[in-house]
Every structure is written in structure tokens, then in C-alpha cells.
Design a protein around this motif. Structure first.
Motif, PDB file in Angstrom:
ATOM      1  N   VAL A 191      48.659  21.464  23.158  1.00 52.65           N
ATOM      2  CA  VAL A 191      47.167  21.608  23.589  1.00 52.65           C
ATOM      3  C   VAL A 191      46.323  20.833  22.539  1.00 52.65           C
ATOM      4  N   THR A 192      45.476  19.977  22.864  1.00 55.97           N
ATOM      5  CA  THR A 192      44.469  19.421  21.841  1.00 55.97           C
ATOM      6  C   THR A 192      43.110  19.598  22.583  1.00 55.97           C
ATOM      7  N   LEU A 193      42.234  20.148  21.832  1.00 50.40           N
ATOM      8  CA  LEU A 193      40.852  20.566  22.110  1.00 50.40           C
ATOM      9  C   LEU A 193      39.979  19.414  21.375  1.00 50.40           C
ATOM     10  N   LEU A 194      39.014  18.922  22.338  1.00 52.03           N
ATOM     11  CA  LEU A 194      38.240  17.858  21.802  1.00 52.03           C
ATOM     12  C   LEU A 194      36.791  18.391  21.945  1.00 52.03           C
ATOM     13  N   GLU A 195      36.034  18.522  20.923  1.00 54.04           N
ATOM     14  CA  GLU A 195      34.815  19.091  20.810  1.00 54.04           C
ATOM     15  C   GLU A 195      33.621  18.119  20.160  1.00 54.04           C
ATOM     16  N   LYS A 196      32.511  17.922  20.728  1.00 53.64           N
ATOM     17  CA  LYS A 196      31.542  16.913  20.256  1.00 53.64           C
ATOM     18  C   LYS A 196      31.047  17.605  19.038  1.00 53.64           C
ATOM     19  N   SER A 197      30.702  18.913  18.952  1.00 49.63           N
ATOM     20  CA  SER A 197      29.953  19.164  17.857  1.00 49.63           C
ATOM     21  C   SER A 197      30.754  19.373  16.625  1.00 49.63           C
ATOM     22  N   LEU A 198      29.929  19.764  15.425  1.00 49.58           N
ATOM     23  CA  LEU A 198      30.677  20.014  13.959  1.00 49.58           C
ATOM     24  C   LEU A 198      30.422  21.466  13.854  1.00 49.58           C
ATOM     25  N   VAL A 199      29.618  22.006  14.399  1.00 42.65           N
ATOM     26  CA  VAL A 199      29.113  23.440  14.113  1.00 42.65           C
ATOM     27  C   VAL A 199      28.734  24.127  15.554  1.00 42.65           C
ATOM     28  N   HIS A 200      29.210  25.180  15.891  1.00 41.84           N
ATOM     29  CA  HIS A 200      28.455  25.870  17.249  1.00 41.84           C
ATOM     30  C   HIS A 200      27.197  26.453  16.870  1.00 41.84           C
ATOM     31  N   ILE A 201      26.231  26.309  17.665  1.00 47.34           N
ATOM     32  CA  ILE A 201      24.789  26.754  17.411  1.00 47.34           C
ATOM     33  C   ILE A 201      24.488  27.680  18.591  1.00 47.34           C
ATOM     34  N   GLU A 260      50.405  17.995  25.962  1.00 48.12           N
ATOM     35  CA  GLU A 260      50.476  18.108  27.351  1.00 48.12           C
ATOM     36  C   GLU A 260      49.420  18.480  28.038  1.00 48.12           C
ATOM     37  N   VAL A 261      48.370  19.012  27.166  1.00 45.61           N
ATOM     38  CA  VAL A 261      47.055  19.307  27.786  1.00 45.61           C
ATOM     39  C   VAL A 261      45.975  19.009  26.767  1.00 45.61           C
ATOM     40  N   VAL A 262      44.942  18.377  27.266  1.00 39.07           N
ATOM     41  CA  VAL A 262      43.793  17.962  26.528  1.00 39.07           C
ATOM     42  C   VAL A 262      42.462  18.751  27.135  1.00 39.07           C
ATOM     43  N   GLU A 287      38.466   4.544  17.577  1.00 36.91           N
ATOM     44  CA  GLU A 287      38.768   4.853  19.075  1.00 36.91           C
ATOM     45  C   GLU A 287      40.340   5.482  19.321  1.00 36.91           C
ATOM     46  N   ARG A 288      40.345   6.479  20.078  1.00 37.39           N
ATOM     47  CA  ARG A 288      41.570   7.118  20.093  1.00 37.39           C
ATOM     48  C   ARG A 288      41.902   7.437  21.858  1.00 37.39           C
ATOM     49  N   LYS A 289      43.405   7.512  22.110  1.00 37.73           N
ATOM     50  CA  LYS A 289      43.543   7.834  23.438  1.00 37.73           C
ATOM     51  C   LYS A 289      44.747   8.680  23.508  1.00 37.73           C
ATOM     52  N   PHE A 290      44.512   9.643  24.593  1.00 41.77           N
ATOM     53  CA  PHE A 290      45.574  10.338  24.950  1.00 41.77           C
ATOM     54  C   PHE A 290      46.212  10.280  26.354  1.00 41.77           C
ATOM     55  N   ASN A 291      47.295  10.646  26.671  1.00 41.16           N
ATOM     56  CA  ASN A 291      47.653  10.517  28.168  1.00 41.16           C
ATOM     57  C   ASN A 291      48.424  11.770  28.364  1.00 41.16           C
ATOM     58  N   PRO A 292      47.658  12.780  28.510  1.00 40.39           N
ATOM     59  CA  PRO A 292      48.236  14.140  28.768  1.00 40.39           C
ATOM     60  C   PRO A 292      48.494  14.333  30.053  1.00 40.39           C
ATOM     61  N   ARG A 293      49.533  15.246  30.401  1.00 43.52           N
ATOM     62  CA  ARG A 293      49.874  15.674  31.833  1.00 43.52           C
ATOM     63  C   ARG A 293      48.451  16.220  32.560  1.00 43.52           C
ATOM     64  N   ILE A 294      47.674  16.847  31.968  1.00 45.88           N
ATOM     65  CA  ILE A 294      46.551  17.277  32.721  1.00 45.88           C
ATOM     66  C   ILE A 294      45.166  17.346  31.573  1.00 45.88           C
ATOM     67  N   ILE A 295      44.001  17.379  32.196  1.00 41.14           N
ATOM     68  CA  ILE A 295      42.834  17.284  31.418  1.00 41.14           C
ATOM     69  C   ILE A 295      42.204  18.459  31.895  1.00 41.14           C
ATOM     70  N   ILE A 296      41.712  19.258  31.055  1.00 34.11           N
ATOM     71  CA  ILE A 296      40.763  20.380  31.445  1.00 34.11           C
ATOM     72  C   ILE A 296      39.323  20.253  30.844  1.00 34.11           C
ATOM     73  N   GLY A 297      38.327  20.177  31.914  1.00 33.35           N
ATOM     74  CA  GLY A 297      36.985  20.140  31.753  1.00 33.35           C
ATOM     75  C   GLY A 297      36.235  21.313  31.350  1.00 33.35           C
ATOM     76  N   ALA A 298      35.921  21.710  30.047  1.00 41.34           N
ATOM     77  CA  ALA A 298      35.388  22.912  29.858  1.00 41.34           C
ATOM     78  C   ALA A 298      34.099  22.592  29.085  1.00 41.34           C
ATOM     79  N   ASP A 299      33.364  21.427  29.300  1.00 37.50           N
ATOM     80  CA  ASP A 299      32.070  20.803  28.481  1.00 37.50           C
ATOM     81  C   ASP A 299      30.962  21.264  29.055  1.00 37.50           C
ATOM     82  N   GLY A 300      30.732  22.384  29.752  1.00 40.97           N
ATOM     83  CA  GLY A 300      29.426  23.010  29.798  1.00 40.97           C
ATOM     84  C   GLY A 300      28.761  22.484  31.235  1.00 40.97           C
ATOM     85  N   ARG A 301      27.439  23.017  31.282  1.00 43.14           N
ATOM     86  CA  ARG A 301      26.563  22.739  32.324  1.00 43.14           C
ATOM     87  C   ARG A 301      26.352  20.956  32.535  1.00 43.14           C
ATOM     88  N   ASN A 302      26.535  20.385  31.772  1.00 46.08           N
ATOM     89  CA  ASN A 302      25.991  18.616  31.892  1.00 46.08           C
ATOM     90  C   ASN A 302      27.454  18.188  31.674  1.00 46.08           C
TER      91      ASN A 302
END
Length: 413
Positions: free
Chosen positions: A32-42, A8-10, A156-171
Motif C-alpha cells: 500500500v502507498t498513501l499519498l497526502e497533500k499536507s505536510l502537517v495535519h491541522i 497493489e493499492v494507492v 512527476e511520478r506515476k503508479f499503476n496499482p490494482r486499485i485506487i482508494i479515494g480517501a481525500d475528504g469532502r472536496n
């Protein structure tokens, strides 16, 4: 392209804001599915001091006890040292941070940023959210039927959620792809930070803030052996902490004549990188479009001189969660109250941070005399003081205190 059951939410970005929101939504039974680019939080050298109003937000989210059990460290005292005031005088006027409990606020809480991220990632997974790490090439398409495409493990993967939340920082990639405009103030100064171990002798309950010579300094203990240190300095001195020996020069800057016992900080051992970054505020007037909502730094960040980043993120999470659970029809209009509250909150914090920058990160005889005048005026209640906004939240103070002319009055002193 691999096809999977659509959540429902990405949420793009599994830092503190993203994983906190994933946790509380998953607890409510939302997929909910979380997508994160990093493998380790630094260690990014920011976001480790949680103001009392931010601690209150973690309580409302049901996350406070989790943070505390994992080593969250409360502070008890604040002393404002400065080279225009005798150290004994500064120490005779401490701020008792535990006194906020009388108004329903716990004292500030400190925790290392990567530790908090890992903790909330684990909590999100335990609550039922899916976390996918190491994603690349994220492509967000907003609209009434939003889509997010990405690569993971070469597929390559694709989701069609009901809503996308942008929590990907300053940039934020989500912000730019959603076409949400970001405003930015000019950079006034730079800020460097470093985590330091071996600080035995420095009181574990004492945070400090002050100005000496050409630096504004801050220290926030995380335990009896560890302190996060920060220094703000002028943009005309931008290479101050550049180069291979920057950690040693950073520690030497904490040999402060105005701070008794500062040698316990200066003699510590670096436990992370020494990084510098600009102080500028950024903000979005409307942090959403159809199918996409921004939270945390993606929606705009405050000048870190007043340390409000974590508190801002946790409030964003709480408001967005409440709106999403109150009405499961997640149309853009649902998030209008969030945009309106955030816009005024960030304006007030932007003004508050600007007063701190003028008073604490301008140097020389004139600036020093101005700090002394303001200190004396505040002692006699003859000068507005926005400092409480950094502890109990910007909405607590009367609206008339956040008058933009305060900056002109300070500059004229």
C-alpha cells in the motif's frame, strides 16, 4: 518521470480513513502507498467524537487499543439541557453512556483529530505501508488498469496499482476525476467549533447537547483540562462568528443560563481555530467505478450535528477491508455490498440528523414549544426517537422507524 515499483493499492488521502485502511491492508501483507497533500495535519474543527458503534468498528479493525493507549478519552454521561426545561430536571434525566457496555458497546471516545491522524499514519508505516507527503497535481485515471500521476519534490511520478482508494475528504479530487456523482441536501444551518483548554471544573466524563435562545450547543471533553465545543446557528446569522474576535464571541456564547457550570467552558482558553461550516449532507449512490473506490467523506458525509463522521469512516474501512481480503479479485462487483450497505446507512443517518436539525436548530417560541412537546411525548413513549441510532448505529433500530414522513410530522407540530 520517475518510475517505481507499483504498489497493489494507492490510497489518496492520509487522514483517518485512508491511514486506517492502509494499516489494516498492510497488516494483511498487501503493498500500500498513501499519498497526502499536507505536510502537517491541522485542526479542521471536525471529527473528534467516536460513537459507541464507531468504537466497535475500531475494535474489529484492531485499532482500538492503539487509540486508547495514545490518549483516547471515554465519556460516561450525556445530559440534554435546553431552555424549555429546568436545569435540575435535565440533570435528573442523564443518559448513562457506560450502560451501552451491556449491549456490547464501549462508551463514546474522544481524541483530537490531528493526533488521531498522526497516530494512524505512524501505525500504517509501522505495518509496512509507504506514506508520501506533500504531493500535488494528483491525476487519477479509473479503469481496469487504473493509473495515478502526481508531483512530489518537483518530480512527476506515476503508479499503476490494482486499485485506487479515494480517501481525500469532502472536496475529493478522486471522486470528481472518477466521474462519481455526489448528491447534496440544502444547507439548513451552520456549525462552528473550537478546542478549548483550561476547562478545570467541567466534569471530564460529561458531554452535553441542547438549545438556548438562538444556538444549539455541544461539548465533548477530551480530558479534565480540554473540551471540544460546538455551536450550531442559523444561516440567517452567518456572520455570527466571523472576524478577528470570533474566538472570544464563541466562548461568550457558552455562558448558558440553562447549563449549570457552563462558565468553566466559557472561561477556557482557545487551543485551536474557531471555524464554521455548513451542515448539509452529501452522498454517492455508488461510491466506486472500475479501479476506484471511495471511503469516508469522499463518498459522502453526514450532517455533523450528530457527530457520526468518524464512525462512518471506520465502518467504511472495515467493510472495504473485509471485501478486499475475502476476494483478491478486486472487480467493481466485489464492492456492491459496500455500496448497498452504505447507501441505506447514510439514508438513515441523514433522516436522523434532519430530526435533530428541526428540533434543535430552529429557534423562536414555536420551535421552543415543539421541543417541549416532543420531550414530553418521548418521555411517555408516544413519539419515535431516532437518537439511539447515533449511539449504537442506524442498523440496530427497526427499518420502519426510518420513515421519511417523520420530518413532516415534526414540522407540523
Amino acid at each position: 518521470m520517475e518510475k517505481h515499483t507499483n504498489p497493489e493499492v494507492v490510497i489518496v488521502g492520509a487522514g483517518i480513513g485512508g491511514s486506517a485502511l492502509a494499516t489494516v491492508l498492510a497488516r494483511a501483507g498487501i503493498a500500500v502507498t498513501l499519498l497526502e497533500k499536507s505536510l502537517v495535519h491541522i485542526d479542521h474543527v471536525r471529527g473528534e467524537w467516536l460513537a459507541p458503534w464507531g468504537v466497535a468498528e475500531t475494535e474489529r479493525l484492531g485499532l482500538y487499543e492503539t487509540l486508547l493507549a495514545a490518549g483516547g478519552h471515554h465519556l460516561g454521561r450525556h445530559i440534554a439541557y435546553s431552555d424549555e426545561v429546568d436545569p435540575a430536571t435535565a440533570e435528573s434525566q442523564p443518559l448513562d453512556l457506560t450502560a451501552f457496555e451491556g449491549a456490547g458497546f464501549k462508551p463514546p471516545l474522544c481524541m483530537r483529530h490531528p493526533v488521531m491522524c498522526d497516530l494512524l499514519n505512524a501505525e500504517a508505516i509501522k505495518s509496512g505501508a509507504e506514506l508520501i507527503r506533500g504531493v500535488t497535481e494528483v491525476q487519477v485515471t479509473p479503469g481496469l488498469a487504473p493509473e495515478v500521476r502526481f508531483r512530489h519534490d518537483g518530480v512527476e511520478r506515476k503508479f499503476n496499482p490494482r486499485i485506487i482508494i479515494g480517501a481525500d475528504g469532502r472536496n475529493s479530487v478522486v471522486r470528481s476525476q472518477a466521474g462519481i456523482d455526489q448528491h447534496r441536501d440544502p444547507t439548513h444551518h451552520l456549525m462552528a467549533g473550537m478546542l478549548v483548554d483550561g476547562t478545570t471544573g467541567w466534569p471530564a466524563d460529561l458531554q452535553i447537547f441542547g438549545t438556548e435562545a438562538r444556538v444549539n450547543f455541544l461539548a465533548f471533553p477530551q480530558s479534565s483540562e480540554r473540551v471540544r465545543l460546538y455551536i450550531c446557528y442559523g444561516i440567517d446569522d452567518k456572520r455570527r462568528f466571523a472576524g478577528a474576535d470570533n474566538q472570544a464571541r464563541f466562548l461568550d456564547a457558552f455562558r448558558l443560563a440553562s447549563v449549570p457550570g457552563s462558565e468553566h467552558l466559557a472561561n477556557g482558553t482557545p487551543s485551536g481555530p474557531c471555524n464554521s461550516y455548513g451542515n448539509e449532507d452529501t452522498w454517492t449512490d455508488v461510491p466506486y467505478v472500475p479501479g476506484v473506490v471511495l471511503i469516508g467523506d469522499a463518498a459522502g458525509h453526514n450532517d455533523p450535528i450528530i457527530g457520526q463522521g468518524l464512525s462512518i469512516s471506520y465502518r467504511d474501512v472495515r467493510i472495504v477491508r473485509d471485501l478486499m481480503l475475502e476476494n483478491r479479485n478486486w472487480t467493481p462487483d466485489l464492492f456492491r455490498p459496500y455500496a448497498e450497505e452504505r447507501r441505506e446507512r447514510m439514508r438513515r443517518l441523514r433522516l436522523t440528523a434532519s430530526t435533530f436539525s428541526i428540533l434543535s436548530v430552529e429557534f423562536g417560541d414555536h420551535a421552543r414549544a415543539r421541543r417541549l412537546k416532543v420531550r414530553e411525548a418521548r418521555m411517555s413513549n408516544n413519539s419515535p426517537d431516532l437518537t439511539p441510532a447515533t449511539f449504537v448505529g442506524p442498523e440496530i433500530l427497526p427499518a420502519e422507524m426510518f420513515d421519511e414522513t417523520i420530518l413532516d410530522r415534526l414540522r407540523a407540530m
